[in-house]
Design a protein around this motif. Structure first.
Motif, PDB file in Angstrom:
ATOM      1  N   LEU A 310       0.853  -1.185   0.000  1.00 25.92           N
ATOM      2  CA  LEU A 310       0.000   0.000   0.000  1.00 25.92           C
ATOM      3  C   LEU A 310       0.885   1.230   0.000  1.00 25.92           C
ATOM      4  O   LEU A 310       1.778   1.368   0.842  1.00 25.92           O
ATOM      5  CB  LEU A 310      -0.889   0.005   1.245  1.00 25.92           C
ATOM      6  CG  LEU A 310      -1.794   1.228   1.450  1.00 25.92           C
ATOM      7  CD1 LEU A 310      -2.922   1.224   0.426  1.00 25.92           C
ATOM      8  CD2 LEU A 310      -2.361   1.226   2.877  1.00 25.92           C
ATOM      9  N   THR A 311       0.667   2.132  -0.972  1.00 21.87           N
ATOM     10  CA  THR A 311       1.439   3.371  -1.008  1.00 21.87           C
ATOM     11  C   THR A 311       0.727   4.466  -0.223  1.00 21.87           C
ATOM     12  O   THR A 311      -0.502   4.556  -0.214  1.00 21.87           O
ATOM     13  CB  THR A 311       1.654   3.872  -2.449  1.00 21.87           C
ATOM     14  OG1 THR A 311       0.384   4.207  -3.026  1.00 21.87           O
ATOM     15  CG2 THR A 311       2.349   2.822  -3.299  1.00 21.87           C
ATOM     16  N   LEU A 312       1.513   5.300   0.449  1.00 15.91           N
ATOM     17  CA  LEU A 312       1.008   6.475   1.155  1.00 15.91           C
ATOM     18  C   LEU A 312       1.641   7.697   0.504  1.00 15.91           C
ATOM     19  O   LEU A 312       2.857   7.880   0.565  1.00 15.91           O
ATOM     20  CB  LEU A 312       1.390   6.414   2.641  1.00 15.91           C
ATOM     21  CG  LEU A 312       1.058   5.112   3.390  1.00 15.91           C
ATOM     22  CD1 LEU A 312       1.491   5.228   4.853  1.00 15.91           C
ATOM     23  CD2 LEU A 312      -0.418   4.774   3.296  1.00 15.91           C
ATOM     24  N   ASN A 313       0.837   8.506  -0.132  1.00 18.56           N
ATOM     25  CA  ASN A 313       1.333   9.669  -0.852  1.00 18.56           C
ATOM     26  C   ASN A 313       1.855  10.704   0.150  1.00 18.56           C
ATOM     27  O   ASN A 313       1.078  11.342   0.863  1.00 18.56           O
ATOM     28  CB  ASN A 313       0.213  10.262  -1.709  1.00 18.56           C
ATOM     29  CG  ASN A 313       0.695  11.372  -2.621  1.00 18.56           C
ATOM     30  OD1 ASN A 313       1.575  12.149  -2.275  1.00 18.56           O
ATOM     31  ND2 ASN A 313       0.092  11.463  -3.802  1.00 18.56           N
ATOM     32  N   GLN A 438      -5.137  11.912  -7.962  1.00 19.38           N
ATOM     33  CA  GLN A 438      -5.507  12.615  -6.732  1.00 19.38           C
ATOM     34  C   GLN A 438      -5.773  11.666  -5.556  1.00 19.38           C
ATOM     35  O   GLN A 438      -6.559  11.984  -4.658  1.00 19.38           O
ATOM     36  CB  GLN A 438      -6.756  13.472  -6.988  1.00 19.38           C
ATOM     37  CG  GLN A 438      -6.560  14.558  -8.026  1.00 19.38           C
ATOM     38  CD  GLN A 438      -5.553  15.599  -7.586  1.00 19.38           C
ATOM     39  OE1 GLN A 438      -5.682  16.163  -6.502  1.00 19.38           O
ATOM     40  NE2 GLN A 438      -4.546  15.866  -8.401  1.00 19.38           N
ATOM     41  N   TYR A 439      -5.122  10.505  -5.537  1.00 15.02           N
ATOM     42  CA  TYR A 439      -5.388   9.515  -4.488  1.00 15.02           C
ATOM     43  C   TYR A 439      -4.386   9.634  -3.348  1.00 15.02           C
ATOM     44  O   TYR A 439      -3.189   9.813  -3.567  1.00 15.02           O
ATOM     45  CB  TYR A 439      -5.386   8.108  -5.083  1.00 15.02           C
ATOM     46  CG  TYR A 439      -6.452   7.947  -6.138  1.00 15.02           C
ATOM     47  CD1 TYR A 439      -7.781   7.753  -5.780  1.00 15.02           C
ATOM     48  CD2 TYR A 439      -6.141   8.051  -7.496  1.00 15.02           C
ATOM     49  CE1 TYR A 439      -8.772   7.644  -6.739  1.00 15.02           C
ATOM     50  CE2 TYR A 439      -7.123   7.940  -8.463  1.00 15.02           C
ATOM     51  CZ  TYR A 439      -8.440   7.741  -8.081  1.00 15.02           C
ATOM     52  OH  TYR A 439      -9.422   7.650  -9.034  1.00 15.02           O
ATOM     53  N   ASP A 440      -4.895   9.510  -2.124  1.00 18.44           N
ATOM     54  CA  ASP A 440      -4.035   9.595  -0.946  1.00 18.44           C
ATOM     55  C   ASP A 440      -3.244   8.305  -0.737  1.00 18.44           C
ATOM     56  O   ASP A 440      -2.088   8.329  -0.320  1.00 18.44           O
ATOM     57  CB  ASP A 440      -4.881   9.864   0.300  1.00 18.44           C
ATOM     58  CG  ASP A 440      -5.695  11.138   0.186  1.00 18.44           C
ATOM     59  OD1 ASP A 440      -5.087  12.197  -0.058  1.00 18.44           O
ATOM     60  OD2 ASP A 440      -6.921  11.072   0.337  1.00 18.44           O
ATOM     61  N   SER A 516       6.348   5.683   3.852  1.00 19.35           N
ATOM     62  CA  SER A 516       5.717   6.051   2.584  1.00 19.35           C
ATOM     63  C   SER A 516       5.032   4.856   1.927  1.00 19.35           C
ATOM     64  O   SER A 516       4.367   5.005   0.903  1.00 19.35           O
ATOM     65  CB  SER A 516       6.761   6.619   1.622  1.00 19.35           C
ATOM     66  OG  SER A 516       7.724   5.635   1.287  1.00 19.35           O
ATOM     67  N   VAL A 517       5.197   3.673   2.523  1.00 22.08           N
ATOM     68  CA  VAL A 517       4.657   2.462   1.929  1.00 22.08           C
ATOM     69  C   VAL A 517       4.439   1.440   3.029  1.00 22.08           C
ATOM     70  O   VAL A 517       5.215   1.362   3.993  1.00 22.08           O
ATOM     71  CB  VAL A 517       5.625   1.919   0.840  1.00 22.08           C
ATOM     72  CG1 VAL A 517       6.969   1.546   1.426  1.00 22.08           C
ATOM     73  CG2 VAL A 517       5.029   0.745   0.087  1.00 22.08           C
TER      74      VAL A 517
END
Length: 554
Positions: A310-313, A438-440, A516-517
């Motif tokens: 899972l990525t975290l922008n 535009q995804y968080d 960040s991930v």
């Protein structure tokens, strides 16, 4: 090398009707047996390939199918327990000189395209060059990163060639690199290092017009519906060390419900016996199929050199305390359950998977895969308990949407509301790769391009690519840490493999410290075939069932 998935509501009955038109019969049997000639292999896929244009292909399914159509300079012999790099279009794995900055390959004699013309080094040069064009985007970044002048070259459609690729004669090609790359010949096993005849290049539409020098060529291709491959009459077994040409046709059908495909192949009835799937078994079906001994001879479980994550922008979730709270809050047991449970893979705590050079056993966050809500709440308190509503992108399949719900439920425990945003899987990665998304947060998976940490960490976390590749950026977390970027540069120049592996292990740990991930699972991919499909071998490079020797039993 990311995997793409898509689903559509077509029933098992509809699939069976479609199969009746093309499949052939034969006696029962497993995946082994003596190779026979003839018949049509049907491939049941829930999605079309993102690309088959070899210079744009960057998925496991697309790369696997391309192997039947085009030949790269090198390739992986997977007929033994350990894959071995060999020459494919080239006579061997290349000759490095000048401290691995110059690589020379000589082409095999007698390799021909589907019209009978001879494949030349100029065709390979043109094929590699076209990957630099803005019209041909989305493929691996290595050519532009390593070839001298690659960062400024705009492709052959401008009327210019890349001087760092030399063709002193029709059977010799030389690549001049701006840095030592000891494993460059593993790069050249990817489809992008294949020949494209200039006269047959259709540019952005080449996906449906790929010119073959492999055992099979395109007869017809209707996007999102069907691809039919037939024998290339000018392919010769004498020139190909990796493939056979056993079946007469390969008929690929797209847009079929994943559970319906699973159930049809499980039943092994009628023409399903001569069929195979390329996309993983649905999460809802996996546990049952994995434990069914009656299916064992035609069930392929291939450990993938990759990671589900899972990525975290970091540009949208700016407070690292919030990102760390998310790390602790995610219930990996629920997410893994959506993908099929234990049969899908082990819980991940790193971005490099066990068995890969550079892997370092390490856990930055919760030792409990169900998460640590207490720790997560404490971090949210330190951040001022912000009232957050975040979006998470997933593919629009039942498996992925259930995973999105698991993520939403996990974060609800610490006061974060999550809106699950399903995206059509046919455009999922191109949507997320676009820097305007535009995804968080976003679900992702990644399979190493070849078994080396250099094809994982720099591709996913070198922040300099965000600006350089705005339409095909792979750094979906938007991490752009100068220290980490510098670490990638230093690791790339290390010629001692043990030193380099240690550097990548340290970088993995450094990346995770930035929150960040969220590593979720080290993946295995699973597929089924019908009982009359033989010659299928596991491809541990792509984590796909290889069709290089496939045949139908008579």
């Amino acid at each position: 090398m990311m995997r793409r998935t898509r689903t559509a509501a077509i029933t098992a009955t509809a699939i069976a009707l479609a199969l009746g038109a093309t499949a052939c019969g034969g006696s029962s049997g497993g995946s082994g047996g003596k190779a026979t000639k003839g018949g049509t292999l049907t491939i049941l896929n829930k999605a079309d390939y993102d690309h088959l244009d070899p210079q744009r292909t960057y998925t496991t399914e697309g790369s696997s199918m391309d192997t039947e159509i085009v030949r790269a300079l090198t390739g992986w012999d997977e007929s033994t327990s350990t894959p071995k790099l060999v020459g494919d279009l080239a006579t061997n794995t290349g000759t490095p000189t000048k401290n691995d900055t110059v690589w020379t390959f000589h082409l095999r004699a007698g390799v021909k395209f589907q019209d009978g013309t001879t494949v030349t080094s100029q065709d390979v040069k043109y094929g590699v060059e076209r990957a630099f064009s803005a019209d041909i985007n989305g493929g691996p970044p290595y050519a532009s990163q390593w070839l001298i002048g690659g960062s400024k070259y705009k492709g052959p459609y401008t009327g210019k060639s890349l001087d760092s690729i030399q063709t002193p004669d029709a059977s010799t090609i030389v690549f001049n690199l701006d840095q030592p790359v000891a494993d460059f010949n593993e790069t050249t096993a990817m489809p992008g290092w294949s020949a494209v005849p200039k006269a047959h290049d259709t540019g952005a539409t080449y996906d449906t017009h790929v010119w073959s020098d492999g055992p099979y060529m395109m007869k017809s291709y209707t996007k999102n519906k069907e691809l039919v491959l037939v024998r290339n009459p000018y392919w010769s077994q004498k020139t190909d060390p990796l493939r056979q040409q056993n079946v007469n046709e390969m008929d690929v059908k797209f847009g079929m419900d994943e559970a319906a495909i699973d159930n049809l192949l499980k039943s092994d009835s009628g023409s399903a016996q001569t069929s195979i799937q390329q996309w993983p078994i649905a999460g809802s079906d996996l546990a049952g199929i994995n434990g069914d001994k009656a299916l064992a001879s035609r069930y392929y479980k291939i450990p993938a050199p990759g990671i589900n994550y899972l990525t975290l922008n970091v540009n949208r979730i700016k407070d690292i305390r919030v990102r760390k709270a998310i790390e602790y809050a995610i219930d990996k047991t629920a997410v893994r359950g959506a993908f099929g449970g234990e049969a899908y893979g082990a819980y991940a705590t790193t971005m490099l998977n066990p068995g890969m050079g550079g892997y370092k056993q390490y856990n930055e966050y919760s030792s409990n895969p169900a998460g640590d809500v207490t720790k997560a709440k404490a971090l949210m308190s330190q951040a001022g308990n912000p009232k957050l509503t975040l979006s998470v992108a997933v593919e629009n399949t039942p498996t992925q949407e259930h995973a999105g719900d698991a993520i939403a439920n996990s974060l609800a425990r610490i006061g974060i509301k999550v809106n699950v945003s399903p995206i059509d899987a046919s455009t999922y990665f191109s949507t997320l790769d676009n820097t305007k998304n535009q995804y968080d947060m976003a679900w992702m998976d990644w399979i190493a391009d070849w078994p080396n940490a250099s094809t994982v960490l720099p591709v996913l976390f070198d922040g300099r690519q965000i600006k350089a590749n705005p339409l095909s950026n792979q750094d979906i977390s938007y991490l752009n840490d100068p220290a980490i970027n510098s670490g990638f540069d230093k690791a790339a120049k290390m010629t001692d493999i043990n030193t380099r592996n240690a550097a990548y292990g340290a970088l993995d740990q450094q990346i995770l410290s930035q929150a960040s991930v969220v590593p979720l699972m080290y993946m295995s991919f699973t597929e089924l075939s019908g009982s009359k499909v033989g010659g299928v071998i596991n491809d541990p490079i792509l984590a796909e069932p290889s069709l290089a020797h496939v045949f139908l039993k008579s």
